[in-house]
Design an enzyme around this catalytic site. Sequence first.
Site, PDB file in Angstrom:
ATOM      1  N   ASP A  90     -35.354 -34.243  -6.372  1.00 47.95           N
ATOM      2  CA  ASP A  90     -35.824 -34.818  -5.116  1.00 47.95           C
ATOM      3  C   ASP A  90     -37.329 -34.655  -4.912  1.00 47.95           C
ATOM      4  O   ASP A  90     -37.887 -33.582  -5.154  1.00 47.95           O
ATOM      5  CB  ASP A  90     -35.116 -34.145  -3.925  1.00 47.95           C
ATOM      6  CG  ASP A  90     -33.627 -34.461  -3.837  1.00 47.95           C
ATOM      7  OD1 ASP A  90     -33.126 -35.245  -4.667  1.00 47.95           O
ATOM      8  OD2 ASP A  90     -32.967 -33.939  -2.912  1.00 47.95           O
ATOM      9  N   TYR A 138     -32.331 -40.948  -7.115  1.00 47.69           N
ATOM     10  CA  TYR A 138     -30.901 -40.663  -6.952  1.00 47.69           C
ATOM     11  C   TYR A 138     -30.193 -41.803  -6.207  1.00 47.69           C
ATOM     12  O   TYR A 138     -29.112 -42.254  -6.604  1.00 47.69           O
ATOM     13  CB  TYR A 138     -30.772 -39.349  -6.176  1.00 47.69           C
ATOM     14  CG  TYR A 138     -29.389 -38.778  -6.035  1.00 47.69           C
ATOM     15  CD1 TYR A 138     -28.874 -37.917  -7.002  1.00 47.69           C
ATOM     16  CD2 TYR A 138     -28.604 -39.065  -4.919  1.00 47.69           C
ATOM     17  CE1 TYR A 138     -27.607 -37.363  -6.849  1.00 47.69           C
ATOM     18  CE2 TYR A 138     -27.342 -38.517  -4.762  1.00 47.69           C
ATOM     19  CZ  TYR A 138     -26.852 -37.661  -5.737  1.00 47.69           C
ATOM     20  OH  TYR A 138     -25.599 -37.117  -5.584  1.00 47.69           O
ATOM     21  N   GLY A 153     -36.785 -39.028  -0.049  1.00 46.02           N
ATOM     22  CA  GLY A 153     -36.911 -37.996  -1.084  1.00 46.02           C
ATOM     23  C   GLY A 153     -36.018 -38.244  -2.279  1.00 46.02           C
ATOM     24  O   GLY A 153     -35.958 -37.424  -3.195  1.00 46.02           O
TER      25      GLY A 153
HETATM   26  N1  CAA Z   1     -37.157 -39.479   6.691  1.00 44.51           N
HETATM   27  C1  CAA Z   1     -38.396 -40.008   6.595  1.00 44.51           C
HETATM   28  N2  CAA Z   1     -39.417 -39.367   6.067  1.00 44.51           N
HETATM   29  C2  CAA Z   1     -39.218 -38.119   5.627  1.00 44.51           C
HETATM   30  C3  CAA Z   1     -37.965 -37.501   5.686  1.00 44.51           C
HETATM   31  C4  CAA Z   1     -36.903 -38.234   6.250  1.00 44.51           C
HETATM   32  N3  CAA Z   1     -35.670 -37.719   6.341  1.00 44.51           N
HETATM   33  N4  CAA Z   1     -38.068 -36.275   5.147  1.00 44.51           N
HETATM   34  C5  CAA Z   1     -39.347 -36.119   4.780  1.00 44.51           C
HETATM   35  N5  CAA Z   1     -40.042 -37.224   5.082  1.00 44.51           N
HETATM   36  C6  CAA Z   1     -41.456 -37.471   4.860  1.00 44.51           C
HETATM   37  C7  CAA Z   1     -42.293 -36.574   5.777  1.00 44.51           C
HETATM   38  O1  CAA Z   1     -42.414 -37.159   7.051  1.00 44.51           O
HETATM   39  C8  CAA Z   1     -43.598 -36.517   5.037  1.00 44.51           C
HETATM   40  O2  CAA Z   1     -44.282 -37.735   5.227  1.00 44.51           O
HETATM   41  P1  CAA Z   1     -45.850 -37.740   5.499  1.00 44.51           P
HETATM   42  O3  CAA Z   1     -46.480 -37.028   4.327  1.00 44.51           O
HETATM   43  O4  CAA Z   1     -46.188 -39.204   5.578  1.00 44.51           O
HETATM   44  O5  CAA Z   1     -46.033 -37.001   6.787  1.00 44.51           O
HETATM   45  C9  CAA Z   1     -43.162 -36.510   3.577  1.00 44.51           C
HETATM   46  O6  CAA Z   1     -41.826 -37.071   3.563  1.00 44.51           O
HETATM   47  C10 CAA Z   1     -43.139 -35.124   3.009  1.00 44.51           C
HETATM   48  O7  CAA Z   1     -42.158 -34.354   3.696  1.00 44.51           O
HETATM   49  P2  CAA Z   1     -42.027 -32.771   3.547  1.00 44.51           P
HETATM   50  O8  CAA Z   1     -43.086 -32.090   4.321  1.00 44.51           O
HETATM   51  O9  CAA Z   1     -40.636 -32.360   3.865  1.00 44.51           O
HETATM   52  O10 CAA Z   1     -42.380 -32.570   2.032  1.00 44.51           O
HETATM   53  P3  CAA Z   1     -41.669 -32.007   0.798  1.00 44.51           P
HETATM   54  O11 CAA Z   1     -42.356 -32.707  -0.329  1.00 44.51           O
HETATM   55  O12 CAA Z   1     -41.671 -30.509   0.837  1.00 44.51           O
HETATM   56  O13 CAA Z   1     -40.075 -32.408   0.819  1.00 44.51           O
HETATM   57  C11 CAA Z   1     -38.164 -33.796   0.549  1.00 44.51           C
HETATM   58  C12 CAA Z   1     -39.657 -33.735   0.895  1.00 44.51           C
HETATM   59  C13 CAA Z   1     -37.992 -33.565  -0.937  1.00 44.51           C
HETATM   60  C14 CAA Z   1     -37.707 -35.200   0.914  1.00 44.51           C
HETATM   61  C15 CAA Z   1     -37.378 -32.727   1.329  1.00 44.51           C
HETATM   62  O14 CAA Z   1     -37.533 -32.961   2.700  1.00 44.51           O
HETATM   63  C16 CAA Z   1     -35.897 -32.749   0.994  1.00 44.51           C
HETATM   64  O15 CAA Z   1     -35.459 -32.100   0.065  1.00 44.51           O
HETATM   65  N6  CAA Z   1     -35.083 -33.511   1.752  1.00 44.51           N
HETATM   66  C17 CAA Z   1     -33.652 -33.612   1.534  1.00 44.51           C
HETATM   67  C18 CAA Z   1     -33.325 -34.677   0.539  1.00 44.51           C
HETATM   68  C19 CAA Z   1     -31.810 -34.778   0.418  1.00 44.51           C
HETATM   69  O16 CAA Z   1     -31.092 -34.994   1.379  1.00 44.51           O
HETATM   70  N7  CAA Z   1     -31.297 -34.605  -0.799  1.00 44.51           N
HETATM   71  C20 CAA Z   1     -29.880 -34.619  -0.994  1.00 44.51           C
HETATM   72  C21 CAA Z   1     -29.530 -33.648  -2.054  1.00 44.51           C
HETATM   73  S1  CAA Z   1     -27.773 -33.409  -2.163  1.00 44.51           S
HETATM   74  C22 CAA Z   1     -27.228 -34.801  -2.867  1.00 44.51           C
HETATM   75  O17 CAA Z   1     -27.944 -35.641  -3.285  1.00 44.51           O
HETATM   76  C23 CAA Z   1     -25.740 -34.930  -2.944  1.00 44.51           C
HETATM   77  C24 CAA Z   1     -25.266 -36.151  -2.295  1.00 44.51           C
HETATM   78  O18 CAA Z   1     -24.876 -37.081  -2.997  1.00 44.51           O
HETATM   79  C25 CAA Z   1     -25.197 -36.240  -0.839  1.00 44.51           C
END
Ligand code: CAA
Length: 240
Positions: free
Chosen positions: A88, A147, A143
């Site tokens: 991610d 996937y 993110g």
């Molecule tokens: N919607 C919109 N934008 C989002 C967001 C969301 N839900 N989450 C993060 N962002 C944006 C932030 O606003 C930010 O944008 P700007 O830079 O423009 O302000 C940018 O993304 C960075 O966000 P973070 O500060 O959180 O930065 P990060 O790089 O540390 O992490 C991430 C980003 C990787 C997306 C993290 O938030 C994360 O891991 N999110 C969860 C992702 C997820 O749900 N994965 C599922 C895994 S389980 C799976 O996949 C099994 C299944 O089948 C369900």
Amino acid sequence: MARVALVTGGTRGIGAAISLALQQAGRLVVASYAGNTAAAEAFHKQSGIEIVKFNAGNYEESLAAVGDIAARHGAIEILVNNAGITRDATLGKMTREMWDEVIDTNLGSCFNLCKATFDGMKAKKFGRIVNIGSINGQAGQAGQVNYSAAKAGMQGFTKALAREGARHGVTVNLLAPGYVDTDMVRAVPADVLEKIIATIPRGRLGKAEDIARGVVFLTADDADFITGSTLSINGGQHMY
Ligand code: CAA
């Protein structure tokens, strides 16, 4: 004779629950794993389920592994394409490698294993293929462009192959889990996960067993008329 089932990524998480449920349903189950040997051996010891190590994202390894299983047990009649990984990051931070790894493992494995087993199923006039998709392939998840694309790709793959298999008694379905309590989901930052759980009407993460029961249903001998469908098991988080 028990039908032979292969579950990729079948020694941990959702895959382990699927392997156990198929064993319980009287199938001869083989569970594959790619890296975590200690966990796979512990699973084998506890369940008696045969384990095989290969990278489902690798075409040659997949063909060879399926050949070996068929030589030992006969042709695979039930295939569960469950192997999957996450890498991610938002698009800006996602590297080409993170894209390739997820596409190869999650979607490429689907091609590799179906390619290796489909003709055998056709010859037997019986086959059950279940591809494990995701709510994030249906709804999209920030993110996860890699996937979400791979899982959405599996949905198209499922429908196309369902059309090819139908006249031969081979069904192909997608099961799309929501957020399930596994290592993969626990790797999501705690504050982010908390917000995600708040959007699940059922009010909890799924259990691996919630998903496994769907696989047993879709792979039953009398599930002959269910093909090309998507079964969402997500606690009501996304109604598609
Ligand atoms: N919607 C919109 N934008 C989002 C967001 C969301 N839900 N989450 C993060 N962002 C944006 C932030 O606003 C930010 O944008 P700007 O830079 O423009 O302000 C940018 O993304 C960075 O966000 P973070 O500060 O959180 O930065 P990060 O790089 O540390 O992490 C991430 C980003 C990787 C997306 C993290 O938030 C994360 O891991 N999110 C969860 C992702 C997820 O749900 N994965 C599922 C895994 S389980 C799976 O996949 C099994 C299944 O089948 C369900």
